[in-house]
Write a protein that holds these residues in place. Structure first.
Motif, PDB file in Angstrom:
ATOM      1  N   PRO A   1     -30.834 -45.994  18.294  1.00 30.66           N
ATOM      2  CA  PRO A   1     -29.604 -45.551  17.611  1.00 30.66           C
ATOM      3  C   PRO A   1     -28.800 -46.649  16.924  1.00 30.66           C
ATOM      4  N   THR A   2     -29.004 -47.905  17.320  1.00 29.56           N
ATOM      5  CA  THR A   2     -28.220 -48.978  16.697  1.00 29.56           C
ATOM      6  C   THR A   2     -28.858 -49.509  15.417  1.00 29.56           C
TER       7      THR A   2
ATOM      8  N   LEU B   1     -28.112 -42.070  21.452  1.00 28.37           N
ATOM      9  CA  LEU B   1     -26.818 -42.430  20.863  1.00 28.37           C
ATOM     10  C   LEU B   1     -26.272 -43.644  21.599  1.00 28.37           C
ATOM     11  N   ASP B   2     -25.692 -44.573  20.838  1.00 25.36           N
ATOM     12  CA  ASP B   2     -25.081 -45.756  21.432  1.00 25.36           C
ATOM     13  C   ASP B   2     -23.698 -45.932  20.826  1.00 25.36           C
TER      14      ASP B   2
ATOM     15  N   ALA C   1     -23.370 -50.743  15.743  1.00 27.81           N
ATOM     16  CA  ALA C   1     -24.176 -49.537  15.522  1.00 27.81           C
ATOM     17  C   ALA C   1     -23.583 -48.714  14.373  1.00 27.81           C
TER      18      ALA C   1
ATOM     19  N   ARG D   1     -20.630 -42.881  14.469  1.00 28.37           N
ATOM     20  CA  ARG D   1     -21.061 -41.838  15.408  1.00 28.37           C
ATOM     21  C   ARG D   1     -21.700 -40.643  14.715  1.00 28.37           C
TER      22      ARG D   1
ATOM     23  N   GLN E   1     -25.202 -41.479  13.577  1.00 27.86           N
ATOM     24  CA  GLN E   1     -26.138 -41.484  14.728  1.00 27.86           C
ATOM     25  C   GLN E   1     -26.479 -40.060  15.155  1.00 27.86           C
TER      26      GLN E   1
ATOM     27  N   ARG F   1     -28.879 -38.353  12.704  1.00 29.19           N
ATOM     28  CA  ARG F   1     -30.234 -38.904  12.845  1.00 29.19           C
ATOM     29  C   ARG F   1     -30.905 -38.367  14.109  1.00 29.19           C
TER      30      ARG F   1
END
Ligand SMILES: [Zn+2]
Length: 227
Positions: free
Chosen positions: A39-40, A67-68, A74, A77, A80, A83
């Motif tokens: 996620p990053t 998710l991170d 990253a 939100r 992420q 994706r």
């Protein structure tokens, strides 16, 4: 092998590492691959390329994905989350389990899982307390524990290990990270899974041999291509 580790899943964090994980799996019969997108990562996942890789018989999971919300570098939100949505859709389409990375995003991950009926998988490096364990178990997920569970401060995590259903319990190293308490300061290795396994067997009140048999059955039930 000497440590009793008979099968390993090497996971990819981007396309290049997913290719390398697969190459490793093709060279070693005891190694299987996961293809994923961390996620990053700054770039978006190449879903078509991941899909092509995942068609290989040695690819047993879509992971690592997740998710991170802790890493300051990253992507945003919502980027992420969208994706992850694509990666979850791919996993359902291919009927492959996901290995989920979660940092400070448990609620959003639970929502994303709920939005993809048929999605199955493991919460990798599980680090949360019983309330969250119960929630992910209710969503049909397995919980995977690394060396973290051996660290003295992690009583709440040991409580989860004791209370959860046996058939959803998985072990992992997360090597070279995820050291057990007794290996801090050195890179982690798959063989050191034994540290975690020894404690987990004790917490469950079963022998190491019984745990090994349970883990084998649980891993094969989830990662069905890993026969
Ligand atoms: Zn992770």
């Amino acid at each position: 092998m000497a440590a009793g580790v008979t099968r390993i899943i090497a996971v990819g964090v981007d396309l290049e590492h997913s290719r390398r994980a697969l190459a490793l799996a093709q060279r070693h019969p005891e190694v299987f691959a996961g293809v994923g997108h961390y996620p990053t990562e700054a770039a978006a996942p190449d879903i078509d390329a991941l899909q092509a890789l995942a068609g290989d018989e040695r690819v047993v999971a879509i992971g690592e994905v997740g998710l991170d919300f802790q890493d300051a570098h990253a992507p945003d939100r919502d980027v992420q989350i969208s994706r992850l949505d694509e990666l979850f859709a791919l996993a359902v389409e291919l009927d492959l389990p996901v290995s989920i990375h979660n940092r400070n995003a448990a609620a959003e991950i639970a929502a994303a899982i709920t939005a993809h009926p048929g999605l199955r998988g493991a919460m990798h490096y599980f680090a949360l307390e019983w309330d969250w364990a119960e929630r992910f178990l209710a969503l049909g997920f397995c919980l995977s524990f690394a060396g973290l569970v051996t660290r003295p401060s992690r009583n709440a995590l040991r409580e989860v290990v004791k209370r959860m259903p046996a058939d959803r319990l998985l072990l992992e190293t997360d090597s070279p990270y995820g050291q057990s308490h007794q290996r801090m300061g050195m890179p982690n290795r798959p063989a050191y899974l034994l540290d975690t396994a020894t404690l987990v067997a004790e917490l469950r009140g079963i022998s190491l041999e019984e745990l090994a048999e349970l883990e084998r059955a649980n891993a094969l039930a989830l990662f069905r291509k890993m026969t």
